[in-house]
Design an enzyme around this catalytic site. Structure first.
Site, mmCIF file in Angstrom:
data_model
loop_
_atom_site.group_PDB
_atom_site.id
_atom_site.type_symbol
_atom_site.label_atom_id
_atom_site.label_comp_id
_atom_site.label_asym_id
_atom_site.label_seq_id
_atom_site.Cartn_x
_atom_site.Cartn_y
_atom_site.Cartn_z
ATOM 1 C CG PHE A 21 15.351 -4.484 48.123
ATOM 2 C CD1 PHE A 21 15.129 -4.870 49.364
ATOM 3 C CD2 PHE A 21 14.100 -3.917 47.444
ATOM 4 C CE1 PHE A 21 13.946 -4.962 49.917
ATOM 5 C CE2 PHE A 21 13.070 -3.986 48.087
ATOM 6 C CZ PHE A 21 12.798 -4.276 49.687
ATOM 7 C CG ASN A 102 14.490 -0.943 34.506
ATOM 8 O OD1 ASN A 102 15.170 -1.575 35.202
ATOM 9 N ND2 ASN A 102 14.296 0.269 34.768
ATOM 10 C CE1 TYR A 153 12.086 0.804 38.259
ATOM 11 C CE2 TYR A 153 10.153 1.218 38.826
ATOM 12 C CZ TYR A 153 11.028 0.321 38.709
ATOM 13 O OH TYR A 153 11.098 -0.597 39.283
ATOM 14 C CE LYS A 157 10.596 -3.306 36.405
ATOM 15 N NZ LYS A 157 11.425 -4.384 36.660
#
Length: 350
Positions: A21, A102, A153, A157
């Protein structure tokens, strides 16, 4: 662009996760500005490359399975002046998979860049607002806010961010752009707005066949979010790529719109813009939300000061571009501009 920024034309750029994306849009942005772009991903294909832009090349590379030497050789073959890491795992993955995509991937990339001969190669890591967790209780969250992520997440990250900052202390020219929630064409279907876009596409097909659109079941929508347009993100990455090394190396820089907007209002607005009679039902038994943080709002003052960047597109622009990517033009009535008053604008630091 300030005079001290280096030119984009002729710059050799490698985009990790280049067919995803964010990666596709960044590849197109750099290519359109005259850079030489190479996309590295696990699923690089000729068709995906042609869709990005002219002169773009691609190669398959999975930094999680490749050896250190293979990663170094893949990067060295491009002779890059810039590497942008747009790879990662966000949706439909457990914490172990997120940690690999990540954090470990970033650590391996930093190690490979440190081993490259010649002058330092700038690394731009795309971080996330979710690294902050709850962030500031009111107003806007600045880069000096201690990160306290509450999701897998966000935690993974943050580990990736730390790897870049550690690398910067050891000579890697690394900078982290901590992104708000990015909105635009191609947003993953696992995300809230990706699910909504996919549902509206199916609703348009049902209407064309004379059928009634199904209701959309979503988790409770009680949050407010900072959303930034995909095109604004691309411009921020270019600004970080061309800024003087002394200004950005070892820094975390927020990239967002600087406003918290109620999510339920955004959902209703996107449906209204689509012109489709879709009903939204909030239910605890629907797809789970990724985070229970009630509010996110980034202070983007530092991006203006260091990069000369500021967001130029409103939420309505982002919703329209997303809808245009999934609906026929006749499904996009013009309507009035989005005008939320419940959001809190970021306060600029003196």
């Amino acid at each position: 662009m300030p005079a001290e920024h280096r030119p984009v034309a002729g710059l050799s750029v490698v985009v990790l996760g280049g067919t995803g994306f964010l990666g596709r849009r960044l590849g197109a942005e750099f290519s359109g500005r005259g850079a030489r772009v190479r996309l590295l991903s696990r699923t690089a294909s000729p068709g995906a490359v042609r869709a990005v832009g002219p002169g773009v090349t691609a190669a398959r590379l999975d930094p999680l399975t490749a050896t250190h030497r293979e990663i170094v050789e893949a990067l060295a073959a491009s002779g890059p002046g810039l590497v942008v890491n747009a790879a990662g795992r966000a949706w439909r993955a457990d914490e172990a998979a997120m940690a690999a995509g990540n954090a470990e991937l970033v650590e391996r990339t930093v190690a490979a860049l440190a081993a490259l001969p010649g002058p330092p190669v700038r690394l731009i890591q795309l971080g996330s607002v979710h690294e902050y967790g709850a962030g500031a209780p009111d107003g806007a969250t600045g880069e000096d806010q201690p990160p306290l992520p509450v999701t897998a997440y966000g935690r993974t990250k943050l580990q990736g961010t730390q790897a870049v900052l550690d690398g910067a202390r050891q000579g890697v020219e690394g900078v982290v752009l901590r992104l708000a929630n990015v909105l635009g064409p191609g947003v993953p279907e696992g995300s809230l707005f990706g699910r909504l876009a996919a549902h509206l596409r199916e609703a348009a097909r049902s209407r064309a066949l004379g059928s009634e659109a199904a209701a959309l079941h979503l988790p409770p929508l009680r949050t407010a979010r900072d959303l930034v347009d995909l095109d604004d993100v691309a411009e921020a990455v270019v600004a970080a790529a061309t800024a003087p090394a002394a200004a950005v190396t070892g820094r975390v820089i927020n990239v967002g719109r600087g406003e918290a907007v109620p999510v339920r209002g955004l959902i209703d607005r996107m449906i209204a813009l689509s012109g489709l009679p879709v009903t939204v039902t909030e239910t605890a038994s629907g797809p789970a939300a990724r985070t229970d943080v009630p509010r996110q709002c980034l202070d983007v003052t530092l991006a203006r000061e260091l990069l000369g960047w500021r967001p130029r597109r409103g939420v309505d622009d982002s919703l329209r571009s997303l809808l245009a990517s999934v609906l026929p033009p006749e499904g996009l009535p013009q309507g009035t501009p989005l005008g939320f008053t419940a959001g809190t604008a970021a306060t600029e630091r003196n």
